[in-house]
Write a protein that holds these residues in place. Sequence first.
Motif, mmCIF file in Angstrom:
data_model
loop_
_atom_site.group_PDB
_atom_site.id
_atom_site.type_symbol
_atom_site.label_atom_id
_atom_site.label_comp_id
_atom_site.label_asym_id
_atom_site.label_seq_id
_atom_site.Cartn_x
_atom_site.Cartn_y
_atom_site.Cartn_z
ATOM 1 N N LEU A 63 11.727 2.743 -3.462
ATOM 2 C CA LEU A 63 10.676 2.125 -4.264
ATOM 3 C C LEU A 63 10.923 2.162 -5.592
ATOM 4 N N GLY A 64 11.727 3.030 -6.206
ATOM 5 C CA GLY A 64 12.144 3.522 -7.421
ATOM 6 C C GLY A 64 11.159 4.416 -8.283
ATOM 7 N N GLU A 86 4.574 -5.971 11.310
ATOM 8 C CA GLU A 86 5.994 -7.045 10.935
ATOM 9 C C GLU A 86 6.536 -6.119 9.887
ATOM 10 N N CYS A 87 6.088 -5.141 9.284
ATOM 11 C CA CYS A 87 6.812 -4.316 8.325
ATOM 12 C C CYS A 87 7.842 -3.889 8.604
ATOM 13 N N GLU A 88 8.933 -3.761 8.187
ATOM 14 C CA GLU A 88 10.589 -3.184 8.601
ATOM 15 C C GLU A 88 10.847 -2.109 7.626
ATOM 16 N N ASN A 89 9.969 -1.842 6.508
ATOM 17 C CA ASN A 89 10.065 -0.724 5.686
ATOM 18 C C ASN A 89 9.538 0.680 6.097
ATOM 19 N N LYS A 132 5.151 3.520 7.107
ATOM 20 C CA LYS A 132 5.453 2.186 6.821
ATOM 21 C C LYS A 132 4.924 2.111 5.515
ATOM 22 N N TYR A 133 5.528 1.013 4.680
ATOM 23 C CA TYR A 133 5.086 0.912 3.457
ATOM 24 C C TYR A 133 5.540 -0.565 3.048
ATOM 25 N N ILE A 134 4.683 -1.067 1.929
ATOM 26 C CA ILE A 134 4.949 -2.387 1.735
ATOM 27 C C ILE A 134 4.695 -2.506 0.348
ATOM 28 N N GLU A 135 5.346 -2.831 -0.694
ATOM 29 C CA GLU A 135 5.346 -3.113 -2.239
ATOM 30 C C GLU A 135 3.835 -3.519 -2.477
ATOM 31 N N ALA A 136 3.198 -3.168 -3.469
ATOM 32 C CA ALA A 136 1.829 -3.776 -3.707
ATOM 33 C C ALA A 136 1.530 -3.684 -5.021
ATOM 34 N N GLY A 145 3.176 -0.372 -7.140
ATOM 35 C CA GLY A 145 3.295 0.546 -6.337
ATOM 36 C C GLY A 145 3.316 0.286 -5.009
ATOM 37 N N ALA A 146 2.568 0.756 -3.755
ATOM 38 C CA ALA A 146 2.856 0.564 -2.456
ATOM 39 C C ALA A 146 1.894 0.713 -1.644
#
Length: 124
Positions: free
Chosen positions: A31-32, A58-61, A73-77, A85-86
């Motif tokens: 995520l940096g 469905e998230c592959e992170n 699991k995480y998704i950028e947000a 963030g995420a």
Amino acid sequence: MKIDGEVATGLGKGSYFLSQEFYTKEFEKNLGFIPYPGTLNVIVSEEYLGEINKIKNECENLIKPDTEFGAVKYIEAILNDNVNGAIVFPAKTTHEKNYLEFICEKKLRDEYNLADGDIVSLEF
């Protein structure tokens, strides 16, 4: 997807997990940023749970577990249109299904004077 939710106090477990080097290194790599050791808990309306569960499933992170901890699991947000963030979806959680956990590199409650009951928006 953009939804509003209510800030709520969590159980304090996020700070422990986000202090673990295993997770911080993976989040920084993927995520940096190194997340502040804690999550902002946001309660969302149950009407969004179907869509949120679909996104989660469905998230592959994925940060795979090591021997002691569970997968995340995480998704950028984006919070309130300006905080990158995420949203994290820990495999092991004690939160209700309508709780979302947002991470970023700042302590959001202090930085933006957030309190329980405040309404925030999440876009992911």
